[in-house]
Design an enzyme around this catalytic site. Structure first.
Site, short mmCIF file in Angstrom:
data_model
loop_
_atom_site.label_atom_id
_atom_site.label_comp_id
_atom_site.label_asym_id
_atom_site.label_seq_id
_atom_site.Cartn_x
_atom_site.Cartn_y
_atom_site.Cartn_z
N ASN A 1 0.83 -1.20 0.00
CA ASN A 1 0.00 0.00 0.00
C ASN A 1 0.87 1.26 0.00
O ASN A 1 1.94 1.30 0.62
CB ASN A 1 -1.03 0.00 1.14
N ILE A 2 0.39 2.25 -0.71
CA ILE A 2 1.07 3.54 -0.84
C ILE A 2 0.05 4.61 -0.47
O ILE A 2 -0.90 4.84 -1.23
CB ILE A 2 1.59 3.75 -2.27
N GLU A 3 0.24 5.19 0.71
CA GLU A 3 -0.75 6.16 1.20
C GLU A 3 -0.42 7.57 0.72
O GLU A 3 0.63 7.81 0.12
CB GLU A 3 -0.83 6.06 2.72
N CYS B 1 -4.07 0.58 -2.57
CA CYS B 1 -3.95 -0.68 -1.81
C CYS B 1 -2.83 -1.55 -2.39
O CYS B 1 -2.49 -1.44 -3.57
CB CYS B 1 -5.24 -1.46 -1.88
N GLU C 1 -2.88 -4.72 -3.14
CA GLU C 1 -3.33 -5.60 -4.23
C GLU C 1 -3.33 -4.84 -5.55
O GLU C 1 -3.03 -5.39 -6.61
CB GLU C 1 -4.75 -6.11 -3.96
N CYS D 1 -9.86 -5.72 0.23
CA CYS D 1 -11.04 -4.84 0.36
C CYS D 1 -11.94 -4.99 -0.87
O CYS D 1 -11.55 -5.57 -1.89
CB CYS D 1 -10.60 -3.39 0.55
N CYS E 1 -10.56 -3.75 -4.21
CA CYS E 1 -9.52 -4.64 -4.76
C CYS E 1 -10.12 -5.92 -5.31
O CYS E 1 -9.64 -6.47 -6.30
CB CYS E 1 -8.47 -4.94 -3.69
N1 THU Z 1 -5.29 -1.72 2.42
C1 THU Z 1 -4.71 -2.48 1.45
O1 THU Z 1 -3.58 -2.20 1.02
N2 THU Z 1 -5.40 -3.54 0.97
C2 THU Z 1 -6.63 -3.93 1.41
O2 THU Z 1 -7.22 -4.84 0.84
C3 THU Z 1 -7.21 -3.27 2.57
C4 THU Z 1 -6.62 -1.97 2.95
C5 THU Z 1 -4.55 -0.56 2.94
C6 THU Z 1 -5.13 0.78 2.55
C7 THU Z 1 -4.61 1.67 3.67
O3 THU Z 1 -3.32 2.11 3.32
C8 THU Z 1 -4.48 0.74 4.87
O4 THU Z 1 -4.55 -0.59 4.35
C9 THU Z 1 -5.58 0.92 5.91
O5 THU Z 1 -6.83 0.85 5.33
#
Ligand code: THU
Length: 136
Positions: free
Chosen positions: A46-48, A57, A59, A90, A93
């Site tokens: 994940n890259i926020e 996300c 995935e 999620c 994804c």
């Molecule tokens: N996140 C993912 O990378 N994949 C998922 O399927 C669920 C959520 C990440 C998004 C965010 O950076 C962190 O998890 C919290 O939601």
């Protein structure tokens, strides 16, 4: 389902990918590893973003790498969220992954469960999916 050894390998790659996450806001790293039909593995994390909804996300970063490399069929995807054993992809994804299900057989999802890799068919996570065929 995948042989246990291959599932372990994919999960190990997803766990390693989680260490490369950029998640300063949630402090919730996630890693993903996608096995494509030709046996290649693509990773992502994940890259926020300071503008929270812009976050990508794990995935989806992994899928982006695979698709950009020309792959169109995914055999398996492993997901690891070290702070949440057994976490599933999620909803957004799931929809993205649905696009790249293999022509033959099921896309296998591998979760990082408390007792190691937990395999399940993608259709259990997103039954009755809307996909490319609906647009034909
Ligand atoms: N996140 C993912 O990378 N994949 C998922 O399927 C669920 C959520 C990440 C998004 C965010 O950076 C962190 O998890 C919290 O939601």
């Amino acid at each position: 389902m995948l042989e246990r050894e291959l599932a372990e390998t994919l999960l190990a790659r997803a766990r390693a990918a989680a260490e490369r996450a950029y998640a300063p806001y949630s402090n919730f790293p996630v890693g993903a590893a996608i096995l494509t039909e030709d046996g290649t593995i693509f990773e992502g994390a994940n890259i926020e973003n300071a503008s929270y909804p812009v976050t990508m996300c794990a995935e989806r970063t992994a899928a982006g790498a695979a698709v950009f490399a020309g792959k169109r069929e995914f055999r398996a995807v492993a997901v690891s969220a070290p702070r949440a054993p057994g976490a599933t992809p999620c909803g957004a994804c799931r929809q993205l992954l649905n696009e790249f299900k293999p022509a033959r057989g099921e896309l296998i999802v591998i979760l990082d469960g408390p007792a190691g890799p937990e395999q399940m068919p993608f259709s259990a996570l997103l039954p009755h999916a809307f996909g490319p065929r609906d647009l034909e």
